[in-house]
Design an enzyme around this catalytic site. Sequence first.
Site: not given
Ligand code: PEP
Length: 249
Positions: A163, A95, A93, A169, A230-231, A209, A9-11
């Site tokens: 999640e 967010e 999500h 993050g 994500g990251g 993470s 997920n590049w957000k």
């Molecule tokens: C996400 O936002 O779906 C996520 C899991 O982010 P990260 O891997 O950066 O924690």
Amino acid sequence: MRRKLAAGNWKMNGTSATLTELQALARSYPAATVDVLICPPATLLHRAADAVKGTEITVGGQNCHAAESGAHTGDISAEMLVDAGASSVILGHSERREDHGEQNEDVRAKARTAMDAGLKTIICVGESLEQREAANTLDIIGGQMSGSIPDQSTGENLIVAYEPIWAIGTGKVPTLNEIGEVHDFIRARLERRFGEGVGRSVRLLYGGSVKPSNAADIFAVSNVDGALVGGASLKAQDFSGIIDALQKA
Ligand code: PEP
């Protein structure tokens, strides 16, 4: 057998230059033994779909509107995602739930439209730190599942991502026991609601993470069929470490 899935997920990150990361992934995994999905920002979706053409990597959206079309300035429909080359869409999500006040019933309505359009939907659930500390995690997850997951769900069109909000993050990750407890709970709820056949065929992802260094341990947990990342999905090298761990799991 559930096919494993590494979803990125590049957000709200990425411009044309970032497509080189996707091109690098496409070169590395012309035929991965697991499913690989990248969800870039909508502005890149079409070009991202072109970048992975001829490989088993697919691309997806990060959200869609519940309506099929109409007067919704700034929004994107499920049909538009399909038209741009998406196989899947992330919905609910945390967010979006936090930034846009999305409620379970909104997520469910979006999921219905997305499934009708032929998209695989990754529906996200997860508790806040406060809810975990108050020992409410399973109640919260159960409520989000009943409220957000539509009745028409199958092993083909539904993927559930657990999640924990406090792990996204932050570099913090639940213990492997905690991840296992929630994944077993989600599996049992799905089997109870949809029957054993469908319930066992839905893929469950862990997200929060995930990095190359912790991926193998997480993928060894029961009922973890992959990750929503994500990251670490922004750099081909990091995401490759996660894909490799999943291929070995
Ligand atoms: C996400 O936002 O779906 C996520 C899991 O982010 P990260 O891997 O950066 O924690």
